[in-house]
Design an enzyme around this catalytic site. Sequence first.
Site, PDB file in Angstrom:
ATOM      1  N   ASN A  87      -7.817  -3.062  13.972  1.00  0.00           N
ATOM      2  CA  ASN A  87      -9.190  -3.393  13.568  1.00  0.00           C
ATOM      3  C   ASN A  87      -9.231  -4.549  12.567  1.00  0.00           C
ATOM      4  OD1 ASN A  87      -8.217  -2.225  11.249  1.00  0.00           O
ATOM      5  ND2 ASN A  87      -9.646  -0.496  11.223  1.00  0.00           N
TER       6      ASN A  87
ATOM      7  N   ASP B  22       0.804  -1.213   0.000  1.00  0.00           N
ATOM      8  CA  ASP B  22       0.000   0.000   0.000  1.00  0.00           C
ATOM      9  C   ASP B  22       0.841   1.270   0.000  1.00  0.00           C
ATOM     10  OD1 ASP B  22       0.952  -0.376   2.590  1.00  0.00           O
ATOM     11  OD2 ASP B  22      -1.007  -0.829   3.430  1.00  0.00           O
TER      12      ASP B  22
ATOM     13  N   GLU C 189      -9.737  -1.909   5.038  1.00  0.00           N
ATOM     14  CA  GLU C 189     -10.416  -1.627   6.290  1.00  0.00           C
ATOM     15  C   GLU C 189     -11.651  -2.527   6.448  1.00  0.00           C
ATOM     16  OE1 GLU C 189      -8.960   0.084   8.365  1.00  0.00           O
ATOM     17  OE2 GLU C 189      -8.285   2.046   7.665  1.00  0.00           O
TER      18      GLU C 189
ATOM     19  N   HIS D 274      -7.310  -4.808   9.842  1.00  0.00           N
ATOM     20  CA  HIS D 274      -6.990  -4.486   8.449  1.00  0.00           C
ATOM     21  C   HIS D 274      -5.674  -5.124   8.025  1.00  0.00           C
ATOM     22  CE1 HIS D 274      -4.983  -0.494   9.761  1.00  0.00           C
ATOM     23  NE2 HIS D 274      -4.017  -1.139   9.124  1.00  0.00           N
TER      24      HIS D 274
HETATM   25  C1  GLP Z   1      -0.599   0.186   8.595  1.00  0.00           C
HETATM   26  C2  GLP Z   1      -0.235  -0.551   7.286  1.00  0.00           C
HETATM   27  C3  GLP Z   1      -0.391  -2.037   7.420  1.00  0.00           C
HETATM   28  C4  GLP Z   1       0.251  -2.462   8.720  1.00  0.00           C
HETATM   29  C5  GLP Z   1      -0.563  -1.934   9.875  1.00  0.00           C
HETATM   30  C6  GLP Z   1       0.013  -2.266  11.247  1.00  0.00           C
HETATM   31  O1  GLP Z   1      -1.776   0.890   8.555  1.00  0.00           O
HETATM   32  N1  GLP Z   1      -0.940  -0.099   6.140  1.00  0.00           N
HETATM   33  O2  GLP Z   1       0.181  -2.680   6.293  1.00  0.00           O
HETATM   34  O3  GLP Z   1       0.277  -3.853   8.804  1.00  0.00           O
HETATM   35  O4  GLP Z   1      -0.725  -0.543   9.773  1.00  0.00           O
HETATM   36  O5  GLP Z   1       1.058  -1.428  11.582  1.00  0.00           O
HETATM   37  P1  GLP Z   1       2.049  -1.643  12.781  1.00  0.00           P
HETATM   38  O6  GLP Z   1       2.961  -2.742  12.358  1.00  0.00           O
HETATM   39  O7  GLP Z   1       2.768  -0.350  12.918  1.00  0.00           O
HETATM   40  O8  GLP Z   1       1.223  -2.018  13.954  1.00  0.00           O
END
Ligand code: GLP
Length: 243
Positions: A136, A67, A143, A138
């Site tokens: 959540n 992303d 989402e 995702h």
């Molecule tokens: C972001 C990214 C995801 C990631 C998630 C968790 O929003 N788009 O690809 O897995 O958050 O992030 P973190 O590893 O900082 O908890």
Amino acid sequence: MDFIIVDNYEEMSKSAAAIFVENVNKKPDTVLGLATGSTPERFYELLINEYKENNVSFENVTSFNLDEYVGISPKNSQSYHYYMNEKLFNHINLPSEQAHLPEGKTDHLQEACEEYEQKINTAGGIDLQLLGIGLNGHIGFNEPGTSFDQETHVVDLAPSTREANARFFDSIDEVPTKAITMGIKTIMQSKQIVLLISGEKKADCLYQLVNDPVSEDFPASILNQHPNVTIIADKAAASKINK
Ligand code: GLP
């Protein structure tokens, strides 16, 4: 789903790095799917170490990131392009033309989504996809409520996701409201998936992933239907599941 439960964040990162290095060594032209966020940071450092110690070469690898935010340029330090350059690409021998991220800074977002999906298909699909998970549920930026049939598309970020990611920005107002993400369908077409999950904060999230029914309300739940998923969790994240 296979589970690898390890003591801590460092062990989780090591275990994931070992899987990636082994795959690239077996198939030097592997197509990797990569993720951002704080979870894979140490994993990327370990991959760099493995490369520097001549234990792996990325020369023939192709990569696709999950992303990118919409509206910020790849040079902006908050972009996922910048993150990937800093945390991995600048330090290994993966040729830049083989490292792909969705193009978030364009007036032609729809075309950018279609092109990205096409590039993945032309590369033969993703062999090994790395995933983190949002609180959540995702994955990528899919989402809750996203259709499981979606390919790469533009999303409105959930307020909770913008809040969670605000720590990387000066203020919440600077967090983009939209992003481009591979869809659930794109992710599910990967041949193998490794999901990293760390910390007590994510314990409920892993509990839901393991115990709740598959539902678009919790996007990661779809992984229960993929034939080759490995979840690498540290003890803190796994504290609410019996594995
Ligand atoms: C972001 C990214 C995801 C990631 C998630 C968790 O929003 N788009 O690809 O897995 O958050 O992030 P973190 O590893 O900082 O908890």
